[in-house]
Scaffold this motif. Sequence first.
Motif, PDB file in Angstrom:
ATOM      1  N   MET A  57       4.291   8.768  21.762  1.00 35.96           N
ATOM      2  CA  MET A  57       3.702   8.641  20.442  1.00 35.96           C
ATOM      3  C   MET A  57       4.716   8.613  19.325  1.00 35.96           C
ATOM      4  O   MET A  57       5.741   9.264  19.377  1.00 35.96           O
ATOM      5  N   ARG A  58       4.379   7.797  18.323  1.00 42.32           N
ATOM      6  CA  ARG A  58       5.110   7.758  17.059  1.00 42.32           C
ATOM      7  C   ARG A  58       4.122   8.174  15.977  1.00 42.32           C
ATOM      8  O   ARG A  58       3.095   7.522  15.775  1.00 42.32           O
ATOM      9  N   ILE A  59       4.415   9.253  15.296  1.00 45.36           N
ATOM     10  CA  ILE A  59       3.542   9.786  14.253  1.00 45.36           C
ATOM     11  C   ILE A  59       4.146   9.419  12.912  1.00 45.36           C
ATOM     12  O   ILE A  59       5.318   9.708  12.659  1.00 45.36           O
ATOM     13  N   THR A  60       3.351   8.807  12.042  1.00 47.72           N
ATOM     14  CA  THR A  60       3.860   8.363  10.743  1.00 47.72           C
ATOM     15  C   THR A  60       3.008   8.915   9.613  1.00 47.72           C
ATOM     16  O   THR A  60       1.776   8.891   9.674  1.00 47.72           O
ATOM     17  N   TRP A  61       3.709   9.397   8.601  1.00 47.39           N
ATOM     18  CA  TRP A  61       3.083   9.778   7.335  1.00 47.39           C
ATOM     19  C   TRP A  61       3.486   8.702   6.337  1.00 47.39           C
ATOM     20  O   TRP A  61       4.664   8.568   5.999  1.00 47.39           O
ATOM     21  N   PHE A  62       2.505   7.908   5.908  1.00 47.67           N
ATOM     22  CA  PHE A  62       2.741   6.882   4.913  1.00 47.67           C
ATOM     23  C   PHE A  62       2.573   7.502   3.525  1.00 47.67           C
ATOM     24  O   PHE A  62       1.545   8.114   3.247  1.00 47.67           O
ATOM     25  N   HIS A  63       3.571   7.324   2.669  1.00 49.65           N
ATOM     26  CA  HIS A  63       3.491   7.780   1.279  1.00 49.65           C
ATOM     27  C   HIS A  63       2.875   6.624   0.484  1.00 49.65           C
ATOM     28  O   HIS A  63       3.569   5.680   0.116  1.00 49.65           O
ATOM     29  N   PHE A  64       1.571   6.730   0.244  1.00 46.66           N
ATOM     30  CA  PHE A  64       0.842   5.654  -0.411  1.00 46.66           C
ATOM     31  C   PHE A  64       1.194   5.571  -1.891  1.00 46.66           C
ATOM     32  O   PHE A  64       1.546   6.553  -2.529  1.00 46.66           O
TER      33      PHE A  64
ATOM     34  N   ARG B 134       0.802  -1.232   0.000  1.00 48.31           N
ATOM     35  CA  ARG B 134       0.000   0.000   0.000  1.00 48.31           C
ATOM     36  C   ARG B 134       0.834   1.282   0.000  1.00 48.31           C
ATOM     37  O   ARG B 134       0.357   2.319  -0.422  1.00 48.31           O
ATOM     38  N   PHE B 135       2.054   1.234   0.523  1.00 46.20           N
ATOM     39  CA  PHE B 135       2.876   2.447   0.584  1.00 46.20           C
ATOM     40  C   PHE B 135       4.326   2.126   0.245  1.00 46.20           C
ATOM     41  O   PHE B 135       4.790   1.012   0.460  1.00 46.20           O
ATOM     42  N   HIS B 136       5.031   3.115  -0.273  1.00 46.94           N
ATOM     43  CA  HIS B 136       6.406   2.897  -0.723  1.00 46.94           C
ATOM     44  C   HIS B 136       7.437   3.632   0.132  1.00 46.94           C
ATOM     45  O   HIS B 136       8.637   3.381   0.013  1.00 46.94           O
TER      46      HIS B 136
ATOM     47  N   ASP C  32       0.572   5.166  -5.908  1.00 48.84           N
ATOM     48  CA  ASP C  32      -0.323   5.945  -6.772  1.00 48.84           C
ATOM     49  C   ASP C  32      -1.717   5.341  -6.909  1.00 48.84           C
ATOM     50  O   ASP C  32      -2.695   6.066  -7.030  1.00 48.84           O
ATOM     51  N   ASN C  33      -1.830   4.027  -6.880  1.00 47.18           N
ATOM     52  CA  ASN C  33      -3.138   3.385  -7.051  1.00 47.18           C
ATOM     53  C   ASN C  33      -3.936   3.289  -5.748  1.00 47.18           C
ATOM     54  O   ASN C  33      -5.034   2.757  -5.738  1.00 47.18           O
ATOM     55  N   ILE C  34      -3.392   3.820  -4.656  1.00 47.42           N
ATOM     56  CA  ILE C  34      -4.057   3.800  -3.358  1.00 47.42           C
ATOM     57  C   ILE C  34      -4.457   5.239  -3.021  1.00 47.42           C
ATOM     58  O   ILE C  34      -3.626   6.138  -3.056  1.00 47.42           O
ATOM     59  N   ALA C  35      -5.725   5.449  -2.697  1.00 46.21           N
ATOM     60  CA  ALA C  35      -6.205   6.801  -2.402  1.00 46.21           C
ATOM     61  C   ALA C  35      -6.949   6.826  -1.064  1.00 46.21           C
ATOM     62  O   ALA C  35      -8.166   7.000  -1.016  1.00 46.21           O
ATOM     63  N   PRO C  36      -6.234   6.662   0.035  1.00 45.52           N
ATOM     64  CA  PRO C  36      -6.908   6.662   1.336  1.00 45.52           C
ATOM     65  C   PRO C  36      -7.238   8.090   1.786  1.00 45.52           C
ATOM     66  O   PRO C  36      -6.670   9.056   1.291  1.00 45.52           O
ATOM     67  N   THR C  37      -8.133   8.183   2.745  1.00 44.06           N
ATOM     68  CA  THR C  37      -8.398   9.486   3.373  1.00 44.06           C
ATOM     69  C   THR C  37      -7.426   9.724   4.528  1.00 44.06           C
ATOM     70  O   THR C  37      -7.352  10.814   5.065  1.00 44.06           O
ATOM     71  N   GLN C  38      -6.679   8.682   4.894  1.00 48.43           N
ATOM     72  CA  GLN C  38      -5.744   8.770   6.021  1.00 48.43           C
ATOM     73  C   GLN C  38      -4.690   9.844   5.788  1.00 48.43           C
ATOM     74  O   GLN C  38      -4.128   9.953   4.707  1.00 48.43           O
ATOM     75  N   GLU C  39      -4.427  10.613   6.853  1.00 52.63           N
ATOM     76  CA  GLU C  39      -3.350  11.597   6.808  1.00 52.63           C
ATOM     77  C   GLU C  39      -2.183  11.123   7.682  1.00 52.63           C
ATOM     78  O   GLU C  39      -1.166  10.711   7.158  1.00 52.63           O
ATOM     79  N   LEU C  40      -2.357  11.162   8.974  1.00 55.81           N
ATOM     80  CA  LEU C  40      -1.280  10.752   9.877  1.00 55.81           C
ATOM     81  C   LEU C  40      -1.739   9.591  10.753  1.00 55.81           C
ATOM     82  O   LEU C  40      -2.902   9.509  11.149  1.00 55.81           O
TER      83      LEU C  40
END
Length: 177
Positions: A63-70, A49-51, A72-80
């Motif tokens: 806390m560990r905050i992660t930004w997943f770089h999804f 799902r992410f690269h 191109d074919n994945i379009a989630p609403t997820q931000e962090l």
Amino acid sequence: MVDLHPIKQETFDIQAKTNTDPKGIIRPVDHYNIMQGALYMARSADHPRFHYLESWLIPPLDMRITWFHFRDNIAPTQELYVDVAHIDSSDQQVWTTRDLYVDVVTHRGGRIQVLDLDELGAALAEGYIGVDDANRALRASQRILDGINLHGSLQGWLAQEGYQLAWQSPMSTAKET
């Protein structure tokens, strides 16, 4: 059904530029940086799902905050994605985390999702986590939710706490998270 498992542990070796994931796989890290008492990490990923992922570990806030770089074919609403975790930074060169089961996810449009409270309860009942760590997870989760609600966003709250999160590239979907 709950995915019952022992606490996941992870290692962040700054000098070796590696990240040992919970499965014991040692992954190369592109970038580490310690700022404001927090650790920033960026590395590639071989996930379907992410690269790429960028994470901030903030020990005082558990806390560990992660930004997943999804991909191109994945379009989630997820931000962090926030993992509630006990973070040990006593060795400034090798940080470790113990994931405390609960996760908080921010989404475009302001939706907030709390995940895995059922896992926390099951892990407590099974003895994978003690009462003190379970309480720590619940307090951290509540603090995160209160912070987001009071300041309008995760990054807004963290800025008030003294943590200015910076990412390698501008967040295309999470600029105001």
